[in-house]
Design a protein around this motif. Structure first.
Motif, short mmCIF file in Angstrom:
data_model
loop_
_atom_site.label_atom_id
_atom_site.label_comp_id
_atom_site.label_asym_id
_atom_site.label_seq_id
_atom_site.Cartn_x
_atom_site.Cartn_y
_atom_site.Cartn_z
N ILE A 96 39.39 38.57 40.72
CA ILE A 96 39.68 39.98 41.02
C ILE A 96 38.86 40.46 42.22
CG2 ILE A 96 39.45 42.35 40.16
CD1 ILE A 96 40.01 41.19 37.33
N ASP A 97 37.57 40.15 42.22
CA ASP A 97 36.67 40.66 43.25
C ASP A 97 36.81 39.95 44.59
OD1 ASP A 97 35.65 42.41 41.40
OD2 ASP A 97 33.86 41.21 40.94
N GLU A 98 37.05 38.63 44.57
CA GLU A 98 36.99 37.86 45.80
C GLU A 98 38.36 37.43 46.33
OE1 GLU A 98 34.14 34.68 45.67
OE2 GLU A 98 32.78 35.80 44.35
N ILE A 99 39.36 37.42 45.48
CA ILE A 99 40.69 37.00 45.93
C ILE A 99 41.70 38.13 45.79
CG2 ILE A 99 42.55 35.31 45.62
CD1 ILE A 99 40.44 33.40 44.44
N ASN A 100 41.70 38.82 44.66
CA ASN A 100 42.52 39.98 44.32
C ASN A 100 43.43 39.64 43.15
OD1 ASN A 100 44.23 42.36 44.30
ND2 ASN A 100 43.36 42.82 46.29
N TYR A 101 44.74 39.78 43.28
CA TYR A 101 45.65 39.60 42.14
C TYR A 101 45.24 40.49 40.97
CZ TYR A 101 47.65 35.55 44.55
OH TYR A 101 48.25 34.73 45.45
N VAL A 102 44.77 41.69 41.32
CA VAL A 102 44.28 42.63 40.30
C VAL A 102 45.32 42.92 39.22
CG1 VAL A 102 43.44 44.98 39.91
CG2 VAL A 102 42.58 43.64 41.84
N PRO A 103 46.61 43.19 39.59
CA PRO A 103 47.58 43.51 38.53
C PRO A 103 47.74 42.41 37.49
CG PRO A 103 48.47 44.10 40.69
CD PRO A 103 47.22 43.29 40.92
N ILE A 104 47.46 41.17 37.88
CA ILE A 104 47.61 40.05 36.94
C ILE A 104 46.37 39.88 36.07
CG2 ILE A 104 47.88 37.55 36.74
CD1 ILE A 104 49.53 37.64 39.31
N PHE A 105 45.20 39.86 36.69
CA PHE A 105 44.01 39.46 35.96
C PHE A 105 43.22 40.60 35.33
CE2 PHE A 105 44.80 35.75 38.63
CZ PHE A 105 44.69 34.74 37.68
N LYS A 106 43.38 41.83 35.80
CA LYS A 106 42.58 42.92 35.22
C LYS A 106 42.97 43.18 33.77
CE LYS A 106 40.95 47.63 35.81
NZ LYS A 106 41.03 47.89 34.36
N VAL A 107 44.26 43.32 33.50
CA VAL A 107 44.71 43.57 32.12
C VAL A 107 44.29 42.42 31.22
CG1 VAL A 107 46.72 43.87 30.64
CG2 VAL A 107 46.63 45.01 32.84
N ALA A 108 44.50 41.19 31.68
CA ALA A 108 44.15 40.03 30.87
C ALA A 108 42.64 39.99 30.60
CB ALA A 108 44.59 38.75 31.58
N ARG A 109 41.84 40.32 31.60
CA ARG A 109 40.39 40.31 31.41
C ARG A 109 39.96 41.40 30.42
NH1 ARG A 109 35.61 42.41 33.72
NH2 ARG A 109 33.89 40.89 33.59
N ASP A 110 40.58 42.55 30.50
CA ASP A 110 40.26 43.62 29.54
C ASP A 110 40.53 43.16 28.11
OD1 ASP A 110 39.50 45.29 31.58
OD2 ASP A 110 41.39 46.42 31.63
N ILE A 111 41.61 42.40 27.93
CA ILE A 111 41.94 41.87 26.60
C ILE A 111 40.88 40.87 26.16
CG2 ILE A 111 43.60 40.48 25.29
CD1 ILE A 111 45.79 41.65 27.11
N ILE A 112 40.51 39.96 27.06
CA ILE A 112 39.48 38.96 26.75
C ILE A 112 38.18 39.64 26.31
CG2 ILE A 112 37.85 37.41 27.91
CD1 ILE A 112 40.15 35.80 27.27
N LEU A 113 37.78 40.67 27.03
CA LEU A 113 36.52 41.34 26.75
C LEU A 113 36.54 42.12 25.43
CD1 LEU A 113 35.58 42.67 30.31
CD2 LEU A 113 34.57 40.73 29.07
N SER A 114 37.73 42.43 24.94
CA SER A 114 37.83 43.19 23.68
C SER A 114 37.84 42.29 22.45
CB SER A 114 39.10 44.04 23.69
OG SER A 114 40.27 43.24 23.61
N LEU A 115 37.89 40.97 22.65
CA LEU A 115 37.95 40.04 21.52
C LEU A 115 36.58 39.92 20.84
CD1 LEU A 115 40.08 37.14 23.06
CD2 LEU A 115 40.84 38.91 21.45
N PRO A 116 36.58 39.76 19.52
CA PRO A 116 35.30 39.59 18.80
C PRO A 116 34.70 38.21 19.08
CG PRO A 116 37.14 39.26 17.30
CD PRO A 116 37.74 39.73 18.61
N SER A 117 33.38 38.11 18.94
CA SER A 117 32.70 36.83 19.10
C SER A 117 32.85 36.05 17.79
CB SER A 117 31.23 37.05 19.43
OG SER A 117 31.09 37.75 20.64
N HIS A 118 33.92 35.30 17.70
CA HIS A 118 34.23 34.60 16.46
C HIS A 118 34.93 33.28 16.81
CE1 HIS A 118 36.08 33.69 12.56
NE2 HIS A 118 35.19 34.51 12.03
#
Length: 267
Positions: A63-85
């Motif tokens: 996201i920061d160095e290449i872009n493709y924000v519409p693809i990876f931002k939503v997916a990253r938000d999902i990843i970050l919301s997952l429990p540590s399990h």
């Protein structure tokens, strides 16, 4: 058979949609790894002990160095919301492995595969207001709309002129209409160049695809998940080309914390 409670259906739909966003991001990461040396392939990432955490870090780099924000931002938000399990890590690994299988079938990536899955998965499509535009219908519509005879003053082979040409879908959904527009523009480019005796090669087509994505096509939707799929659908039309910006935006809807109201339908 008793009906499934609405809240349960809503949760199941949300979980399925989140899984699709992650799988789609993995697919695109794998495609991008062959173009950008900074992007690691999925198999490399699967070797990491903290696969979920390392994936979140890697997607932030994209996201920061290449872009493709519409693809990876939503997916990253999902990843970050997952429990540590362990179950969460196992599930995400499974999605990444299935993404590898899809990438191996190159033809599937060019036929709006994720858009079709998106609409099949939605149990509450009516609630979300999503309605799938078929690929044949979109192709026919854009072929007719962008027919060369309808635009006699456009030099379809001139990049300077095409840079100022705009096509917008104000409710882009999964990008089917914009995908058809890209294909129609490519057809016009090839036909026009051939008609005036100019050559067409891989370089000129790659330059055209970059021009189409970075300047010509604009898409808007109230669902971030839809914008995510539109971005990947368009990018995978030319997976050998790296794009550094896309005019795809998720619009606010409803009442904001500030009290401002956006896009409320009159009833």
């Amino acid at each position: 058979m008793p009906a499934i409670p609405f809240e349960q259906r809503r949760r199941e739909t949300t979980a399925k949609l989140a899984a699709l966003m992650l799988a789609n991001a993995f697919i695109f990461q794998e495609q991008l790894s062959s173009l950008e040396y900074k992007v690691k392939p999925i198999r490399y990432m699967l070797g990491e002990r903290d696969f979920v955490g390392k994936t979140a870090i890697h997607w932030k780099m994209i996201i920061d160095e290449i872009n493709y924000v519409p693809i990876f931002k939503v997916a990253r938000d999902i990843i970050l919301s997952l429990p540590s399990h362990p179950d969460a890590d196992s599930s995400v690994r499974h999605l990444a492995q299935r993404a590898l299988e899809i990438v191996s079938k190159k033809a599937a990536l060019r036929h709006d595969l994720m858009g079709r899955i998106y609409h099949l998965l939605l149990m509450e499509a009516k609630y979300l207001g999503t309605y799938y535009t078929s690929v044949p219908a979109a192709t026919l519509l854009l072929k007719l709309t962008l027919d060369i005879d309808r635009w006699p003053n456009v030099d379809w082979a001139n990049p300077t002129i095409l840079r100022e040409f705009r096509i917008a879908d104000l409710a882009c959904g999964t990008g089917t209409l914009l995908m058809a527009a890209s294909q129609a523009l490519t057809d016009n480019f090839i036909k026009f160049r051939v008609s005036v005796g100019e050559s067409v090669n891989e370089t000129s087509i790659a330059d055209l695809h970059k021009l189409i994505i970075e300047y010509m096509l604009h898409g808007y939707d109230v669902l971030p998940s839809a914008v995510h799929l539109t971005a990947s659908t368009l990018a995978l039309l030319a997976p050998e080309t790296c794009f550094h910006k896309m005019h795809l935006y998720s619009l606010p809807m409803g009442r904001m914390k500030s009290g401002q109201i956006y896009l409320v339908e009159d009833i």
